[in-house]
Design an enzyme around this catalytic site. Structure first.
Site, PDB file in Angstrom:
ATOM      1  N   LEU A  28       4.256 -30.626  10.680  1.00  0.00           N
ATOM      2  CA  LEU A  28       3.344 -30.970   9.585  1.00  0.00           C
ATOM      3  C   LEU A  28       2.709 -29.731   8.977  1.00  0.00           C
ATOM      4  CD1 LEU A  28       1.298 -34.048  10.842  1.00  0.00           C
ATOM      5  CD2 LEU A  28       2.841 -33.964   8.896  1.00  0.00           C
ATOM      6  N   GLY A  29       2.572 -28.709   9.775  1.00  0.00           N
ATOM      7  CA  GLY A  29       1.938 -27.510   9.253  1.00  0.00           C
ATOM      8  C   GLY A  29       1.789 -26.469  10.322  1.00  0.00           C
ATOM      9  N   GLU A  30       1.432 -25.284   9.878  1.00  0.00           N
ATOM     10  CA  GLU A  30       1.260 -24.202  10.821  1.00  0.00           C
ATOM     11  C   GLU A  30       0.176 -23.274  10.295  1.00  0.00           C
ATOM     12  OE1 GLU A  30       4.874 -22.534  12.154  1.00  0.00           O
ATOM     13  OE2 GLU A  30       3.899 -20.825  13.116  1.00  0.00           O
ATOM     14  N   GLY A  31      -0.740 -22.893  11.149  1.00  0.00           N
ATOM     15  CA  GLY A  31      -1.760 -21.917  10.774  1.00  0.00           C
ATOM     16  C   GLY A  31      -1.572 -20.691  11.641  1.00  0.00           C
ATOM     17  N   SER A  32      -2.587 -19.844  11.693  1.00  0.00           N
ATOM     18  CA  SER A  32      -2.417 -18.628  12.487  1.00  0.00           C
ATOM     19  C   SER A  32      -2.541 -18.904  13.975  1.00  0.00           C
ATOM     20  CB  SER A  32      -3.438 -17.570  12.051  1.00  0.00           C
ATOM     21  OG  SER A  32      -4.398 -18.104  11.202  1.00  0.00           O
ATOM     22  N   GLY A  34      -2.293 -22.368  15.431  1.00  0.00           N
ATOM     23  CA  GLY A  34      -1.677 -23.573  15.953  1.00  0.00           C
ATOM     24  C   GLY A  34      -0.433 -23.978  15.204  1.00  0.00           C
ATOM     25  N   VAL A  36       1.453 -27.621  14.162  1.00  0.00           N
ATOM     26  CA  VAL A  36       1.064 -29.017  14.079  1.00  0.00           C
ATOM     27  C   VAL A  36       2.287 -29.882  13.765  1.00  0.00           C
ATOM     28  CG1 VAL A  36      -0.444 -30.653  12.896  1.00  0.00           C
ATOM     29  CG2 VAL A  36      -1.248 -28.340  13.357  1.00  0.00           C
ATOM     30  N   LYS A  53      -1.277 -31.088  17.858  1.00  0.00           N
ATOM     31  CA  LYS A  53      -1.450 -29.649  17.622  1.00  0.00           C
ATOM     32  C   LYS A  53      -1.331 -28.902  18.926  1.00  0.00           C
ATOM     33  CE  LYS A  53      -4.611 -26.181  15.695  1.00  0.00           C
ATOM     34  NZ  LYS A  53      -5.809 -25.952  14.871  1.00  0.00           N
ATOM     35  N   ASP A 166     -14.647 -22.382   8.279  1.00  0.00           N
ATOM     36  CA  ASP A 166     -13.289 -22.145   7.784  1.00  0.00           C
ATOM     37  C   ASP A 166     -12.915 -23.194   6.741  1.00  0.00           C
ATOM     38  OD1 ASP A 166     -10.915 -20.738   7.636  1.00  0.00           O
ATOM     39  OD2 ASP A 166     -10.050 -21.576   9.473  1.00  0.00           O
TER      40      ASP A 166
HETATM   41  P1  ADP Z   1      -4.761 -23.475  12.418  1.00  0.00           P
HETATM   42  O1  ADP Z   1      -5.902 -23.434  13.356  1.00  0.00           O
HETATM   43  O2  ADP Z   1      -3.596 -22.728  12.930  1.00  0.00           O
HETATM   44  O3  ADP Z   1      -5.139 -23.111  11.006  1.00  0.00           O
HETATM   45  P2  ADP Z   1      -4.803 -26.273  11.587  1.00  0.00           P
HETATM   46  O4  ADP Z   1      -5.539 -27.186  12.490  1.00  0.00           O
HETATM   47  O5  ADP Z   1      -5.507 -25.861  10.353  1.00  0.00           O
HETATM   48  O6  ADP Z   1      -4.281 -24.995  12.394  1.00  0.00           O
HETATM   49  O7  ADP Z   1      -3.435 -26.969  11.203  1.00  0.00           O
HETATM   50  C1  ADP Z   1      -2.452 -26.291  10.437  1.00  0.00           C
HETATM   51  C2  ADP Z   1      -1.888 -27.240   9.390  1.00  0.00           C
HETATM   52  O8  ADP Z   1      -1.365 -28.423  10.030  1.00  0.00           O
HETATM   53  C3  ADP Z   1      -2.911 -27.768   8.400  1.00  0.00           C
HETATM   54  O9  ADP Z   1      -3.116 -26.887   7.315  1.00  0.00           O
HETATM   55  C4  ADP Z   1      -2.281 -29.093   7.975  1.00  0.00           C
HETATM   56  O10 ADP Z   1      -1.258 -28.866   7.035  1.00  0.00           O
HETATM   57  C5  ADP Z   1      -1.635 -29.590   9.269  1.00  0.00           C
HETATM   58  N1  ADP Z   1      -2.564 -30.474   9.996  1.00  0.00           N
HETATM   59  C6  ADP Z   1      -3.483 -30.138  10.918  1.00  0.00           C
HETATM   60  N2  ADP Z   1      -4.181 -31.200  11.367  1.00  0.00           N
HETATM   61  C7  ADP Z   1      -3.709 -32.264  10.706  1.00  0.00           C
HETATM   62  C8  ADP Z   1      -4.014 -33.688  10.717  1.00  0.00           C
HETATM   63  N3  ADP Z   1      -4.970 -34.200  11.497  1.00  0.00           N
HETATM   64  N4  ADP Z   1      -3.300 -34.489   9.900  1.00  0.00           N
HETATM   65  C9  ADP Z   1      -2.325 -33.982   9.115  1.00  0.00           C
HETATM   66  N5  ADP Z   1      -1.997 -32.677   9.054  1.00  0.00           N
HETATM   67  C10 ADP Z   1      -2.664 -31.814   9.833  1.00  0.00           C
HETATM   68 MG    MG Z   2      -6.231 -24.128   9.545  1.00  0.00          MG
END
Ligand code: ADP
Ligand code: MG
Length: 364
Positions: A28-32, A34, A36, A53, A166
């Site tokens: 679904l996504g990736e940040g620095s 985590g 997801v 996550k 953030d």
């Molecule tokens: P990081 O701490 O690495 O920034 P995030 O928690 O922001 O990680 O998650 C990274 C991405 O994953 C988010 O920008 C979003 O696209 C997706 N994501 C995270 N949590 C959710 C959620 N509860 N529902 C849907 N997408 C999510």
């Molecule tokens: Mg994030």
């Protein structure tokens, strides 16, 4: 509820699921910090769609951040329900339970509410139209509606003593069912009531959305994380009212508002350029506006209603100057005309009437 001991304080870690109850699906996504995934969780009642996550194991300090994120989600889902994505619990995957997707370590679990972040919309050419459709509001009410949702979520979090630290488009998820943006990613949040995840001189922040002062409390203040629990509870309300650390999130929200309202600011590189020239203008939005000579199509959403949007954005983006007190302490200047607008107060700004009007039109 399971309890664990951290820094001498008993802390609730909430519901724990067994590794065999979940399966990991698409990303679904990736940040620095985590990665997801979408996933499925099987319980007695059946199978539910969830968000999973996992904290990146190779990033320095990520393990600790995962633990903090867990504690903050448990706390915020009790104290600020509805402001953050619906948190369900966690999984501790043991090495012998792991498979190539479900890697060992701590995983956090949310209910699946949708996969679109505000960043997804900002990247679209038809950003405002797409938001109008998905939020079911008229186009001219989109900016005020999104702002109202963000400010309401943050107010709930602040009322629980938590600063998000953030706030940015990637950390706002649209709940499809509720047609509302909610906050995600409490990895950088600080619980100033209990001291969770707060060290005064530490910053783990996105520089593009971070206010110029960089900290939510003066760095010479008492170190909450090292205080004993009863003492912490006693000093925190005082710290909060003196320093108004919630103003940290006000600034980030002001930047999100500028990106929503001004089409040419929606990319990350454009935001970086904005930050530079805005600092060069000493955080004076009026001066920036003159210097920039925006085309009417760029500023229309801020110009509406006699410039209500400009006024709100400027109030959220005011600089916070440090003042040295007689006793040698330091304090942010919080009062008077030059003070940055606090999040809960922004909800009462006249710009929000645009959202209210849209709501009424919809209900009628
Ligand atoms: P990081 O701490 O690495 O920034 P995030 O928690 O922001 O990680 O998650 C990274 C991405 O994953 C988010 O920008 C979003 O696209 C997706 N994501 C995270 N949590 C959710 C959620 N509860 N529902 C849907 N997408 C999510
Ligand atoms: Mg994030």
């Amino acid at each position: 509820q399971r309890l664990s001991v951290r820094s001498g304080v008993l802390t609730a870690t909430g519901q724990r699921f067994a590794a065999e109850a979940v399966s990991v699906k698409g990303t679904l996504g990736e940040g620095s910090y985590g990665q997801v995934f979408e996933g499925a969780l099987s319980r007695q009642g059946g199978t539910e769609r969830v968000v999973l996550k996992r904290v990146k194991t190779r990033v320095e300090g990520a393990e600790e951040m995962g633990q903090m994120e867990l504690l903050l989600n448990v706390y915020a889902s009790q104290k600020a329900r509805g402001a953050i994505a619906q948190f369900m619990g966690h999984i501790e995957v043991q090495p012998e339970e792991a498979n190539y997707r479900l890697t060992p370590g701590l995983w956090l679990v949310w209910k699946y509410e949708g996969c679109r972040t505000l960043s997804y919309y900002l990247r679209r050419r038809d950003c405002i139209q797409a938001l109008a459709k998905d939020l079911a509001v008229p186009e001219q009410a989109v900016v005020a509606t999104v702002m109202k949702q963000i400010l309401e979520c943050l107010t709930a979090l602040h009322n629980a003593g938590v600063v998000h630290r953030d706030v940015k488009p990637l950390n706002l998820i649209l709940s499809e069912g509720e047609r509302r943006f909610k906050l995600i990613d409490l990895g950088a949040a600080a619980d100033l009531r209990n001291g969770t995840n707060y060290a005064p001189d530490e910053s783990i922040l996105d520089p593009s959305y971070c206010p110029p002062e960089q900290y939510c409390l003066p760095t010479t203040g008492p170190h909450l994380g090292r205080q004993l629990a009863p003492l912490k509870l006693a000093i925190s309300p005082l710290l909060w009212s003196r320093h108004k650390p919630d103003c940290f999130d006000s600034y980030s929200t002001g930047l999100v508002m500028m990106q929503l309202a001004v089409p040419k600011l929606r990319t990350t590189s454009a935001l970086k350029t904005f930050n530079k020239s805005f600092q060069a203008c000493k955080c004076d939005l009026e001066a920036w506006r003159e210097r920039e000579r925006l085309a009417p199509a760029q500023s229309a959403l801020l110009d509406a209603d006699d410039g209500a949007g400009w006024d709100l954005a400027q109030a959220l983006l005011r600089p916070r100057k440090l003042e040295v007190l007689d006793n040698g302490g330091v304090e942010f200047i919080n009062e008077g005309k030059g003070a940055r607008l606090r999040v809960f107060a922004a909800l009462k700004h006249r710009f929000m009437k645009q959202a209210a009007a849209a709501g009424e039109a919809l209900a009628a």
